[in-house]
Design a protein around this motif. Structure first.
Motif, PDB file in Angstrom:
ATOM      1  N   ASP A  60      -0.561  13.943 -29.726  1.00 55.38           N
ATOM      2  CA  ASP A  60      -1.167  15.079 -29.018  1.00 55.38           C
ATOM      3  C   ASP A  60      -0.243  16.290 -28.980  1.00 55.38           C
ATOM      4  N   GLN A  64      -7.682  18.128 -29.518  1.00 55.90           N
ATOM      5  CA  GLN A  64      -6.606  17.754 -28.598  1.00 55.90           C
ATOM      6  C   GLN A  64      -5.624  16.774 -29.216  1.00 55.90           C
ATOM      7  N   ASP A  77     -14.480   9.186 -24.918  1.00 56.68           N
ATOM      8  CA  ASP A  77     -13.655  10.371 -24.723  1.00 56.68           C
ATOM      9  C   ASP A  77     -14.483  11.427 -23.988  1.00 56.68           C
ATOM     10  N   ASP A  94     -13.710  14.232 -22.933  1.00 61.04           N
ATOM     11  CA  ASP A  94     -13.498  15.601 -23.410  1.00 61.04           C
ATOM     12  C   ASP A  94     -14.527  16.012 -24.460  1.00 61.04           C
ATOM     13  N   GLU A  95     -15.122  15.020 -25.109  1.00 62.35           N
ATOM     14  CA  GLU A  95     -16.090  15.319 -26.160  1.00 62.35           C
ATOM     15  C   GLU A  95     -17.496  15.478 -25.611  1.00 62.35           C
ATOM     16  N   PRO A 129     -19.553  18.443 -19.779  1.00 57.94           N
ATOM     17  CA  PRO A 129     -19.112  18.084 -18.419  1.00 57.94           C
ATOM     18  C   PRO A 129     -20.279  17.928 -17.450  1.00 57.94           C
TER      19      PRO A 129
END
Ligand code: GDP
Ligand code: MN
Length: 386
Positions: free
Chosen positions: A26, A94, A234, A236-237, A240
């Motif tokens: 990362d 990321q 994940d 983040d994918e 939200p």
């Protein structure tokens, strides 16, 4: 549920599918350290996002020194990678996968999908690997081989040999291809996958077959039985709003229209979206608040729907069977008061305690637009947009 390339490779490695040595980083510094640990002279640095076509978008880079590995990692991590599959805004990267680069002699395509018409897991294979399989299928359909698998028989060796021969994997390559196909199928069945793809499956330097890129997705309604797969999720994918909604027991899917929908029951939600489209509007989301929608749940639904800046009007459509119209009305009034909602709200209630619900809405003094049925509600929602 989609997973990343490095996760798919880890999974396939555990099924003895040959993949290059590599690990995920990362940051620039850790990318360099991984490359040093792998050793050799060439590495590939690959953006890890849930979208394909990364090569075309500059998300797959070959490095000829540790310094170059760091430079590529630095450049890719934190960037918004745009590929033919991400849309113009791209996807934030990321992490990168740092791997030992392979000397590619030839690229093939190997995939498994569920053919819903034939109700069979189906092998898709092609000698035209590396590229978009959809493009190959449309421009040169003879280049794409399909073999449906009989679930009672599985994927027997003879079928693998037939497929391998048809894409030109003969001689010493054939037993390797058979092993990879059978392993991919076993993994697919074991973990309730919906799709698995190795592209490219490549003949590399020493004449071995190797999976250089791999992707899998799983049945979101089955993954909870497979904690090793759930661990790959994940957040983040994901949108939200969708993550937050699922935490509140709401089934929310973001779309790109302007009519926010709050509905109970998936069928009614679909019908509501159809009715909006029929009146030339576009739904901003699919949202099913479920059977026992408490006032809190309704209030949460309003909050989530209104996080979408495209929402210009809200259509609440509740058919109260298990639910009660008075509860729903209480929830709507609460949400309106607490959240300072300025968008027009169209309410269509029907079913249990309908009269009590209407009364609560009327006595609230709030400017609801009430509708008598689904069609009326959709029409009024679209009118309110104008
Ligand atoms: P995708 O574009 O998202 O499908 O990413 P891939 O992992 O398939 O990479 C795109 C292309 O990069 C592949 O088709 C290969 O031609 C190339 N590539 C990937 N790994 C290697 C490697 O180890 N060595 C070399 N030379 N090229 C690679
Ligand atoms: Mn690929």
């Amino acid at each position: 549920m989609d997973i990343h390339e490095h996760q798919t490779k880890e999974l396939l490695r555990s099924y003895q599918v040959p993949v290059p040595e590599g690990r995920v980083a990362d940051a620039e510094a850790s990318a360099g350290i991984i490359a040093e640990q792998i050793g050799g002279e060439r590495w590939v640095v690959k953006a890890q996002i849930h979208a394909g076509g990364r090569g075309k978008g500059g998300g797959v880079k070959v490095a000829n020194s540790i310094d170059e590995v760091r430079q590529h990692a630095d450049h890719i991590i934190g960037s918004h990678l745009v590929t033919p599959q991400t849309g113009a805004e791209g996807k934030l990267v990321q992490r990168v996968l740092v791997e030992a680069a392979q000397d590619i002699k030839q690229e093939f395509y190997l995939g498994l999908v569920i053919d819903r018409t034939r109700q069979r897991i189906t092998v898709i294979a092609s000698a035209s690997g590396g590229m978009d399989i959809e493009t190959v299928a449309s421009t040169d359909p003879d280049q794409v081989i399909r073999e449906a698998i009989d679930p009672a028989i599985g994927l027997p060796e003879f079928l693998c040999r037939k497929i391998a021969a048809r894409i030109g994997l003969t001689g010493a390559l054939m037993p390797q291809a058979v092993k990879i196909m059978r392993a991919l199928y076993r993994c697919f069945r074991d973990k309730k996958a919906l799709m698995a793809e190795i592209n490219p499956l490549a003949i590399v330097g020493d004449g071995r077959l190797m999976a250089l890129d791999a992707k899998m997705s799983f049945d979101g309604n089955a993954v909870h039985n497979y904690p090793e797969i759930t661990a790959y999720r994940d957040f983040d994918e994901e949108d939200p709003k969708e993550v937050e909604a699922s935490g509140h027991g709401l089934n929310y899917i973001a779309l790109d229209g302007s009519v926010g929908c709050i509905v109970n029951g998936a069928g009614l939600a679909m019908a509501t979206m159809d009715a909006i489209s029929f009146h030339q509007g576009r739904p901003a989301n699919f949202l099913d608040v479920g059977g026992g929608a408490s006032p809190e749940k309704i209030a949460n639904a309003f909050r989530i729907v209104l996080k979408d800046p495209n929402v210009k009007v809200i259509l609440l459509n509740i058919f109260a069977g298990i639910n009660r119209c008075d509860w729903v009305a209480t929830g709507v009034v609460q949400a309106m008061k607490q959240q300072d909602i300025v968008e027009p709200v169209i309410v269509r209630l029907s079913g249990t305690n309908f009269a009590a619900g209407q009364k609560i809405l009327a006595e609230s003094g709030l400017p609801f637009i009430t509708a008598v049925d689904l069609d009326d509600a959709a029409r009024k929602a679209v009118e309110a947009l104008a």
